[in-house]
Scaffold this motif. Structure first.
Motif, PDB file in Angstrom:
ATOM      1  N   THR A  18      24.240  29.221  45.002  1.00  0.00           N
ATOM      2  CA  THR A  18      23.049  29.427  46.005  1.00  0.00           C
ATOM      3  C   THR A  18      23.403  28.899  47.402  1.00  0.00           C
ATOM      4  O   THR A  18      22.413  28.871  48.111  1.00  0.00           O
ATOM      5  CB  THR A  18      21.921  28.585  45.464  1.00  0.00           C
ATOM      6  N   LEU A  19      24.624  28.281  47.528  1.00  0.00           N
ATOM      7  CA  LEU A  19      24.764  27.356  48.781  1.00  0.00           C
ATOM      8  C   LEU A  19      25.311  28.231  49.797  1.00  0.00           C
ATOM      9  O   LEU A  19      26.500  28.765  49.641  1.00  0.00           O
ATOM     10  CB  LEU A  19      25.487  26.149  48.795  1.00  0.00           C
ATOM     11  N   PRO A  20      25.010  28.366  51.196  1.00  0.00           N
ATOM     12  CA  PRO A  20      25.645  29.008  52.353  1.00  0.00           C
ATOM     13  C   PRO A  20      26.750  28.169  52.322  1.00  0.00           C
ATOM     14  O   PRO A  20      27.000  26.973  52.150  1.00  0.00           O
ATOM     15  CB  PRO A  20      24.698  28.747  53.585  1.00  0.00           C
ATOM     16  N   GLU A  21      27.771  28.763  52.998  1.00  0.00           N
ATOM     17  CA  GLU A  21      29.161  28.369  53.305  1.00  0.00           C
ATOM     18  C   GLU A  21      29.122  26.788  54.064  1.00  0.00           C
ATOM     19  O   GLU A  21      29.947  26.160  53.929  1.00  0.00           O
ATOM     20  CB  GLU A  21      29.814  29.324  54.053  1.00  0.00           C
ATOM     21  N   ASN A  22      28.128  26.805  55.207  1.00  0.00           N
ATOM     22  CA  ASN A  22      28.036  25.667  55.933  1.00  0.00           C
ATOM     23  C   ASN A  22      27.446  24.373  55.100  1.00  0.00           C
ATOM     24  O   ASN A  22      27.290  23.303  55.907  1.00  0.00           O
ATOM     25  CB  ASN A  22      27.443  25.983  57.210  1.00  0.00           C
ATOM     26  N   VAL A  23      27.154  24.418  54.156  1.00  0.00           N
ATOM     27  CA  VAL A  23      26.486  23.438  53.283  1.00  0.00           C
ATOM     28  C   VAL A  23      27.448  22.630  52.311  1.00  0.00           C
ATOM     29  O   VAL A  23      27.693  23.340  51.548  1.00  0.00           O
ATOM     30  CB  VAL A  23      24.952  23.957  52.466  1.00  0.00           C
ATOM     31  N   THR A  24      27.305  21.387  52.653  1.00  0.00           N
ATOM     32  CA  THR A  24      28.087  20.570  51.608  1.00  0.00           C
ATOM     33  C   THR A  24      27.693  20.236  50.606  1.00  0.00           C
ATOM     34  O   THR A  24      26.292  19.667  50.616  1.00  0.00           O
ATOM     35  CB  THR A  24      28.752  19.358  52.426  1.00  0.00           C
ATOM     36  N   LEU A  25      27.958  20.313  49.391  1.00  0.00           N
ATOM     37  CA  LEU A  25      27.473  19.964  48.101  1.00  0.00           C
ATOM     38  C   LEU A  25      28.165  18.441  47.891  1.00  0.00           C
ATOM     39  O   LEU A  25      29.326  18.410  47.550  1.00  0.00           O
ATOM     40  CB  LEU A  25      27.934  20.809  46.892  1.00  0.00           C
ATOM     41  N   VAL A  26      27.386  17.558  47.540  1.00  0.00           N
ATOM     42  CA  VAL A  26      27.824  16.207  46.993  1.00  0.00           C
ATOM     43  C   VAL A  26      27.433  15.964  45.637  1.00  0.00           C
ATOM     44  O   VAL A  26      25.999  16.211  45.435  1.00  0.00           O
ATOM     45  CB  VAL A  26      27.041  14.750  48.106  1.00  0.00           C
ATOM     46  N   ALA A  27      28.329  16.152  44.714  1.00  0.00           N
ATOM     47  CA  ALA A  27      28.055  16.068  43.348  1.00  0.00           C
ATOM     48  C   ALA A  27      27.419  14.518  42.999  1.00  0.00           C
ATOM     49  O   ALA A  27      28.477  13.555  43.186  1.00  0.00           O
ATOM     50  CB  ALA A  27      29.069  16.551  42.462  1.00  0.00           C
TER      51      ALA A  27
END
Ligand SMILES: *Cc1c(COP(=O)(O)O)cnc(C)c1O
Length: 227
Positions: A18-27
């Motif tokens: 669901t995340l666009p490429e420019n969004v970083t996911l911090v788990a």
């Protein structure tokens, strides 16, 4: 071990798709066993967030060295030194005193430590962080400009903990505006001021509508925390 019965690879994919490429996911792996972190790691995740410095350091020492560790909890100045050698981003800077200590430890370990200023816009009085005017004052005061071993990458914030989607979106919009104002006023020539960290498991989809660049998602990946 008291593991959650949850398919972490699947859950992780449900979030990342669901995340666009420019969004970083911090788990956000706080309170979770290193084996669960390794399941996410083996599925490709490299950025993890922790809220207690001892726990983060223990996991850092034990787990693969290419993990980027983000600190998201309240940080006491006397604890900065423990995470300073390796921390990748500190999301929760809420005072000049803390910023100065991070700079000092950055010097000691000969590195530039990247941080976010934590903003308080939510309704709860308990939430930590700087109000928009306190944040502006800290930057106006100017001491931060001389701190060569700490770099302010952006801001972090939380929405009010509520089911009221309008209220949540209002908070995210306040954070977006604050971020834009600060960027224009103090960081116009700094390409590395580019991070707006907002959105957690319950509300990251709403944060995407307000231009978040970094979401901090724990429960939706790892299941409930066992405190
Ligand atoms: C724990 C925590 C999160 C993750 O919360 P979840 O609801 O589990 O996604 C995000 N941000 C901060 C600051 C946290 O403390």
């Amino acid at each position: 071990m008291d593991y959650n019965n949850i398919d972490i690879e699947h859950q992780l994919h449900e979030v990342t798709k669901t995340l666009p490429e420019n969004v970083t996911l911090v788990a956000i792996s706080k309170y979770h066993h290193p084996d669960l972190i390794m399941q996410a790691y083996n599925a490709g995740q490299r950025v993890f967030g922790e809220s207690r410095e001892q726990e983060m350091t223990r996991k850092h020492d034990e787990l693969p060295t290419d993990i980027q560790w983000h600190f998201i909890g309240h940080l006491q100045t006397n604890k900065v030194r423990y995470i300073a050698p390796y921390v990748s981003l500190i999301h929760s800077v809420d005072s000049l005193k803390l910023l100065k200590e991070i700079d000092k430890q950055g010097k000691k370990f000969e590195r530039i430590i990247h941080v976010l200023l934590e903003a308080h816009v939510a309704a709860e009085e308990t939430k930590s962080g700087l109000t928009p005017s306190e944040m502006t004052q800290l930057l106006e005061e100017g001491t931060w400009r001389a701190l060569s071993n700490v770099h302010i990458d952006g801001i972090m914030g939380m929405a009010t903990n509520t089911d009221d989607q309008q209220r949540i979106e209002k908070d995210f919009e306040s954070l977006r505006l604050l971020y834009q104002q600060i960027k224009q006023r103090f960081f116009a020539s700094d390409e590395d001021f580019k991070t707006l960290s907002m959105g957690m498991s319950a509300d990251y989809r709403l944060a995407l509508k307000h231009d978040t660049t970094m979401v901090r998602v724990g429960t939706a990946i790892f299941g409930p925390r066992q405190y």
